[in-house]
Design a protein around this motif. Structure first.
Motif, PDB file in Angstrom:
ATOM      1  N   PHE A 199     -21.683   0.534  19.078  1.00 10.40           N
ATOM      2  CA  PHE A 199     -20.528   1.324  19.494  1.00 10.40           C
ATOM      3  C   PHE A 199     -19.645   0.475  20.394  1.00 10.40           C
ATOM      4  O   PHE A 199     -20.108  -0.092  21.382  1.00 10.40           O
ATOM      5  N   GLU A 200     -18.381   0.388  20.047  1.00 10.76           N
ATOM      6  CA  GLU A 200     -17.440  -0.429  20.821  1.00 10.76           C
ATOM      7  C   GLU A 200     -16.211   0.374  21.216  1.00 10.76           C
ATOM      8  O   GLU A 200     -15.119  -0.164  21.366  1.00 10.76           O
ATOM      9  N   GLY A 201     -16.405   1.681  21.390  1.00  7.42           N
ATOM     10  CA  GLY A 201     -15.272   2.537  21.699  1.00  7.42           C
ATOM     11  C   GLY A 201     -14.549   2.928  20.427  1.00  7.42           C
ATOM     12  O   GLY A 201     -14.971   2.601  19.315  1.00  7.42           O
ATOM     13  N   SER A 202     -13.446   3.659  20.570  1.00 10.71           N
ATOM     14  CA  SER A 202     -12.655   4.060  19.415  1.00 10.71           C
ATOM     15  C   SER A 202     -11.189   4.080  19.811  1.00 10.71           C
ATOM     16  O   SER A 202     -10.838   3.866  20.972  1.00 10.71           O
ATOM     17  N   GLN A 203     -10.340   4.345  18.841  1.00 11.60           N
ATOM     18  CA  GLN A 203      -8.905   4.311  19.095  1.00 11.60           C
ATOM     19  C   GLN A 203      -8.477   5.323  20.153  1.00 11.60           C
ATOM     20  O   GLN A 203      -7.541   5.079  20.914  1.00 11.60           O
TER      21      GLN A 203
ATOM     22  N   SER B  46     -16.256  10.499  19.942  1.00 13.27           N
ATOM     23  CA  SER B  46     -15.841   9.122  19.706  1.00 13.27           C
ATOM     24  C   SER B  46     -16.923   8.335  18.976  1.00 13.27           C
ATOM     25  O   SER B  46     -16.624   7.555  18.059  1.00 13.27           O
TER      26      SER B  46
ATOM     27  N   ALA C  24     -16.377   6.624  15.437  1.00 12.68           N
ATOM     28  CA  ALA C  24     -16.473   5.164  15.333  1.00 12.68           C
ATOM     29  C   ALA C  24     -17.535   4.727  14.328  1.00 12.68           C
ATOM     30  O   ALA C  24     -17.369   3.724  13.634  1.00 12.68           O
TER      31      ALA C  24
END
Length: 280
Positions: A7-11, A49, A53
């Protein structure tokens, strides 16, 4: 279960490095992630999120003060079965038709891995977390009415949120990865606001943020404004055509930030004494 998910975050969700690390560790260790933090710090939004993602279905179990652990597993509609036995219309011998899975049951029976959000677990009574220990450990539960065991086909990614209204049992805490979402500092808050308002006048942003953080620092407030309220306030300032200079002079639309009459009265005292957002 896949253990190489990242998981690297989302928009639409800005996550700090420590939060992303906690999410990824919980997925790698296949343990629930317990998220604590004050309201408005994005705990619930985090699960949304993660699901977006990773391209997974999100199942939300919203906990209330009356929620029991059994509610998340299954519901046996004995009243409907009794009604059908008296008035016909269904084969009452088919017990399975009267058993409906709860949110945990849905997550366990899903064909593909899902993200399960157990939202605001601290709203339930103290026994609620302990009543889920077996199910969260073994990823299965037994339905005596149908003599069936519901076992997770793939272990769901479980996010549990708490507003820290109650202390959770030690036995439950041992089974979780824990992370506390601190209130965003100004640098992180700028990134969060930019997600919602990609085009925003910098003077307005800085003036609104300075007033917001000065207001949060005041000890007299009963309910400090949260990130979501700041986002709404900036929108109100835009709609109202408020200038950056006017913000710290009058704090327009303060009712978007403050939700208690006592806090509105405290804001008026700050204005009269030149404290908080009115200082300087």
């Amino acid at each position: 279960m896949q253990t190489n998910l990242t998981f690297e975050g989302s928009q639409d969700y800005v996550a700090g490095a420590d939060l992303m690390s906690a999410v990824n560790i919980s997925m790698a260790l296949q343990k629930p992630l317990l998220i604590k933090g004050e309201p408005g710090t994005g705990k619930t939004k985090l699960a949304e999120s993660i699901a977006a993602a990773l391209g997974k279905q999100l199942i939300i179990w919203s906990i209330k003060s009356t929620t029991k652990a059994q509610d998340g597993l299954y519901f046996y509609d004995v009243v409907q079965r009794l009604y059908d036995s008296q008035f016909g219309g269904s084969d009452v011998k088919d017990v399975e038709q009267y058993v409906k899975l709860g949110k945990l049951g849905e997550a366990f029976s899903a064909e593909e891995q899902v993200v399960l959000l157990i939202d605001e677990i601290d709203k339930a009574d103290l026994e609620f977390p302990n009543d889920l220990l077996w199910e969260l450990d073994k990823m299965e539960f037994y339905i005596p009415q149908t003599k069936q065991t519901v076992k997770a086909k793939t272990r769901p990614i479980i996010i549990i949120t708490s507003n820290a209204e109650k202390e959770l049992p030690d036995a439950f805490l041992r089974r979780c990865i824990f992370h506390y979402i601190s209130f965003p500092d100004k640098d992180l808050m700028r990134k969060i606001i930019k997600v919602h308002y990609p085009v925003l006048e910098m003077d307005l942003l800085e003036s609104a943020m300075n007033a917001f953080y000065a207001l949060r620092e005041q000890r007299g407030l009963q309910k400090k404004p949260s990130t979501s309220e700041l986002i709404d306030w900036i929108r109100a300032l835009q709609i109202g055509g408020i200038s950056a200079e006017e913000i710290c002079k009058t704090m327009p639309f303060a009712g978007v930030l403050l939700k208690k009459s006592e806090d509105m009265a405290e804001l008026e005292k700050m204005k009269q004494t030149g404290r908080g957002p009115f200082a300087g």
